[in-house]
Design an enzyme around this catalytic site. Structure first.
Site, short mmCIF file in Angstrom:
data_model
loop_
_atom_site.label_atom_id
_atom_site.label_comp_id
_atom_site.label_asym_id
_atom_site.label_seq_id
_atom_site.Cartn_x
_atom_site.Cartn_y
_atom_site.Cartn_z
N LYS A 96 0.84 -1.20 0.00
CA LYS A 96 0.00 0.00 0.00
C LYS A 96 0.88 1.25 0.00
CE LYS A 96 -1.71 1.66 4.02
NZ LYS A 96 -1.40 3.09 4.23
N ASN A 97 1.89 1.25 0.86
CA ASN A 97 2.69 2.47 1.03
C ASN A 97 3.60 2.77 -0.15
OD1 ASN A 97 1.40 2.85 3.40
ND2 ASN A 97 3.16 2.40 4.73
N CYS A 125 -4.90 12.65 12.75
CA CYS A 125 -5.45 11.34 12.40
C CYS A 125 -5.41 10.43 13.61
CB CYS A 125 -4.71 10.72 11.23
SG CYS A 125 -3.13 10.01 11.68
N ARG A 143 -0.69 15.01 12.69
CA ARG A 143 0.07 14.58 11.50
C ARG A 143 0.56 15.82 10.77
NH1 ARG A 143 -0.94 8.83 9.54
NH2 ARG A 143 0.87 8.52 8.23
N PRO A 144 1.61 16.46 11.33
CA PRO A 144 2.07 17.71 10.71
C PRO A 144 2.66 17.48 9.32
CG PRO A 144 3.58 17.01 12.45
CD PRO A 144 2.43 16.05 12.47
N ASP A 151 4.81 0.48 11.89
CA ASP A 151 3.58 -0.17 11.41
C ASP A 151 3.45 -1.61 11.87
OD1 ASP A 151 2.92 2.17 10.19
OD2 ASP A 151 3.30 1.51 8.14
N ILE A 172 8.14 6.84 16.65
CA ILE A 172 7.78 7.54 15.41
C ILE A 172 6.51 8.38 15.58
CG2 ILE A 172 7.34 7.29 12.93
CD1 ILE A 172 10.12 6.30 13.72
N ARG A 224 -8.30 -0.65 4.67
CA ARG A 224 -7.42 0.34 4.05
C ARG A 224 -6.09 -0.29 3.62
NH1 ARG A 224 -5.74 4.22 8.03
NH2 ARG A 224 -4.32 4.65 6.32
C1 UD1 Z 1 4.54 6.70 6.22
C2 UD1 Z 1 3.64 5.49 6.08
C3 UD1 Z 1 3.14 5.03 7.44
C4 UD1 Z 1 4.32 4.79 8.36
C5 UD1 Z 1 5.24 6.02 8.41
C6 UD1 Z 1 6.51 5.80 9.22
C7 UD1 Z 1 2.58 5.84 3.92
C8 UD1 Z 1 1.34 6.10 3.15
N1 UD1 Z 1 2.49 5.87 5.25
O1 UD1 Z 1 3.74 7.74 6.78
O2 UD1 Z 1 2.41 3.82 7.26
O3 UD1 Z 1 3.84 4.54 9.66
O4 UD1 Z 1 5.63 6.38 7.07
O5 UD1 Z 1 7.22 4.73 8.70
O6 UD1 Z 1 3.63 5.58 3.34
N2 UD1 Z 1 6.46 14.45 10.64
C9 UD1 Z 1 6.53 15.79 10.96
N3 UD1 Z 1 6.40 16.71 9.95
C10 UD1 Z 1 6.21 16.33 8.65
C11 UD1 Z 1 6.13 14.97 8.34
C12 UD1 Z 1 6.26 14.05 9.35
O7 UD1 Z 1 6.70 16.16 12.11
O8 UD1 Z 1 6.09 17.21 7.79
C13 UD1 Z 1 6.55 13.45 11.71
C14 UD1 Z 1 5.25 12.65 11.86
O9 UD1 Z 1 4.33 13.32 12.66
C15 UD1 Z 1 5.73 11.38 12.48
C16 UD1 Z 1 7.11 11.20 11.86
O10 UD1 Z 1 7.51 12.48 11.36
O11 UD1 Z 1 5.85 11.54 13.86
C17 UD1 Z 1 7.16 10.17 10.75
O12 UD1 Z 1 6.29 10.55 9.73
P1 UD1 Z 1 6.54 10.16 8.19
O13 UD1 Z 1 7.80 9.38 8.04
O14 UD1 Z 1 6.37 11.40 7.39
O15 UD1 Z 1 5.31 9.19 7.94
P2 UD1 Z 1 4.28 9.25 6.77
O16 UD1 Z 1 4.96 9.50 5.49
O17 UD1 Z 1 3.14 10.12 7.15
#
Ligand code: UD1
Length: 419
Positions: free
Chosen positions: A22-23, A116, A121-122, A307, A329, A399
């Site tokens: 999915k990811n 979420c 989810r910033p 995950d 995370i 999902r």
């Molecule tokens: C992706 C995966 C999700 C997985 C996660 C971590 C998809 C669709 N989803 O989510 O299943 O759990 O990676 O492996 O691929 N953060 C910030 N600012 C930002 C972006 C992220 O502070 O702009 C923080 C998030 O709140 C979180 C951490 O960074 O605490 C990791 O997030 P990120 O690696 O971005 O995860 P996703 O891409 O959302």
């Protein structure tokens, strides 16, 4: 509302195929926006999140068709740059469309994805990086109005955290940028390398994906291609958890075993035999009780994936001894603990730490899937538990798992879906 009904205590036995990730599928579908011509994505799972991504593509003016596990996208006539709020809300990770849309049509109007189930989810890292690439972003009461004059501009970007989504957004925005982009402290997840492989096949010049520094030399235009999505390592881990929790003997097939390197040692520590071959992993649970694990610390890849934390917790709930979990995370990723407790699990939460004191048995109960992977944990627990478990709110599970009950039944699982 649909629910899953499980009668537990049957050790799972046999082989099970793992579907595409999915990811990976979501950023790959976003990437098709950049391509001229018809792209074919093979091994693209039939999941509600993937359907939501396809809806976004259709809304933007792409022709989208599904033929079994292949999704065909023709982005020749991309017209719009706006994604309505309802579609953005359906899938938080829709933010990954921003880089691709802006690069292709020069503007994007989307709404802020908001919080979420996993806590806030910033998207600050995404926005900061895209601004460096020349995107002008106006934030206005929950919506983002973005424009770029001409092409995006190559830039040197250092991420303060190796965010998966931000790395993907940068790749998508930079692939057709004017000049070279370097991402320092990039995410190294296999899904990043899959996206880069796809882009390169379309004519992009991305080097170093899967490592901490990625270099993207912008090209003028991307053509379409055919690509096969990598196997879903979290689905593989979940099926292994179902095998371990039930005292079973399962072989997960069609996986990339290298992608599971951060997960498999935990099963071994719990006393399972793990045998890997070319593209499969066989797990044989111990005859007696599972052993507790010293600690499970979630980390960016290649560490233990966040995950897989919830499904492994369902297994640890049955182990002999106390296991320590540290979630590094996401802020709020223990919602499944309260549901597992309804089944008899003993779990103490303290901020980012969970102490799981294993019990000899779990008992069937009425529970709620609180989020995608938390829901998967309840499936593993339900399969192991004495009596009947009813899981409500299974839209979360759909999902990320393709008809999970049909996938597990050939292993002897007594699980079905009810309306
Ligand atoms: C992706 C995966 C999700 C997985 C996660 C971590 C998809 C669709 N989803 O989510 O299943 O759990 O990676 O492996 O691929 N953060 C910030 N600012 C930002 C972006 C992220 O502070 O702009 C923080 C998030 O709140 C979180 C951490 O960074 O605490 C990791 O997030 P990120 O690696 O971005 O995860 P996703 O891409 O959302």
């Amino acid at each position: 509302m649909e629910r899953l009904v499980i009668s537990g205590e049957t050790p799972l036995q046999g082989g099970i195929d793992v579907h595409g990730a999915k990811n990976s599928s979501l950023p790959l579908l976003a990437a098709t926006v950049l391509c001229h011509g018809q792209t074919a994505l093979h091994n693209c799972p039939e999941l509600s999140d993937v359907a939501a991504a396809c809806e976004i593509l259709s809304y933007l003016g792409c022709q989208v068709e599904r033929e079994g596990r292949t999704v065909l996208v023709d982005a020749t006539n991309v017209t719009g740059g706006a994604v309505p709020d309802s579609l953005m809300r359906e899938m938080r990770s829709s933010i990954v469309f921003l880089g691709a849309i802006a690069a292709r049509v020069g503007h994007a109007d989307i709404s802020f994805p908001g919080g979420c189930e996993l806590g806030p989810r910033p998207i600050d890292l995404h926005l900061r990086a895209l601004r460096k690439l020349g995107l002008e972003i106006r934030e206005d009461r929950g919506s983002l109005e973005c424009t770029v004059s001409g092409r995006m501009k190559g830039a040197n970007i250092t991420l303060s955290f190796p965010s998966v989504g931000a790395t993907e957004n940068i790749l998508l925005a930079a692939a057709t940028a004017d000049g070279t982009t370097v991402i320092n402290n990039a995410a190294q997840e296999p899904e990043i390398a899959d996206l880069a492989d796809f882009l390169n096949r379309c004519g992009a010049d991305v080097r170093g994906a899967g490592e901490g520094v990625i270099t993207i030399r912008g090209v003028e235009r991307l053509e379409s291609c055919e690509h096969t999505v990598i196997p879903d390592r979290i689905v593989a881990a979940t099926y292994l958890c179902c095998g371990a929790a039930t005292g079973g003997d399962v072989e997960v097939r069609k996986v990339n075993t290298a992608h599971l390197a951060g997960i498999l040692p935990i099963f071994e520590e719990m006393g399972c035999q793990v045998k890997t071959s070319n593209d499969s992993v066989r797990l044989i649970a111990p005859k007696g009780r599972l052993k507790s694990v010293r600690d499970v610390r979630t980390m960016p890849y290649p560490g233990f994936p966040t995950d897989a934390q919830a499904p492994i917790m369902a297994v640890a709930a049955l182990a002999d001894g106390t296991s320590v979990f540290v979630e590094n995370i996401f802020e709020s990723r223990y919602k499944h603990a309260a549901e597992l407790a309804r089944m008899g699990a003993r779990i103490k939460l303290e901020g980012r730490v969970a102490l799981v004191e294993g019990v000899p048995k779990l008992y069937g109960a009425q529970v709620m899937a609180t989020d995608l992977r938390g829901g998967a944990a309840l499936v593993a627990a339900g399969l192991a538990a004495e009596g009947q478990t009813v899981i409500q709110d299974i839209k979360h599970i759909d999902r990320g798992y393709e008809r999970i009950e049909e996938a597990l039944r050939p292993l002897g699982a007594n699980i079905h879906r009810e309306l």
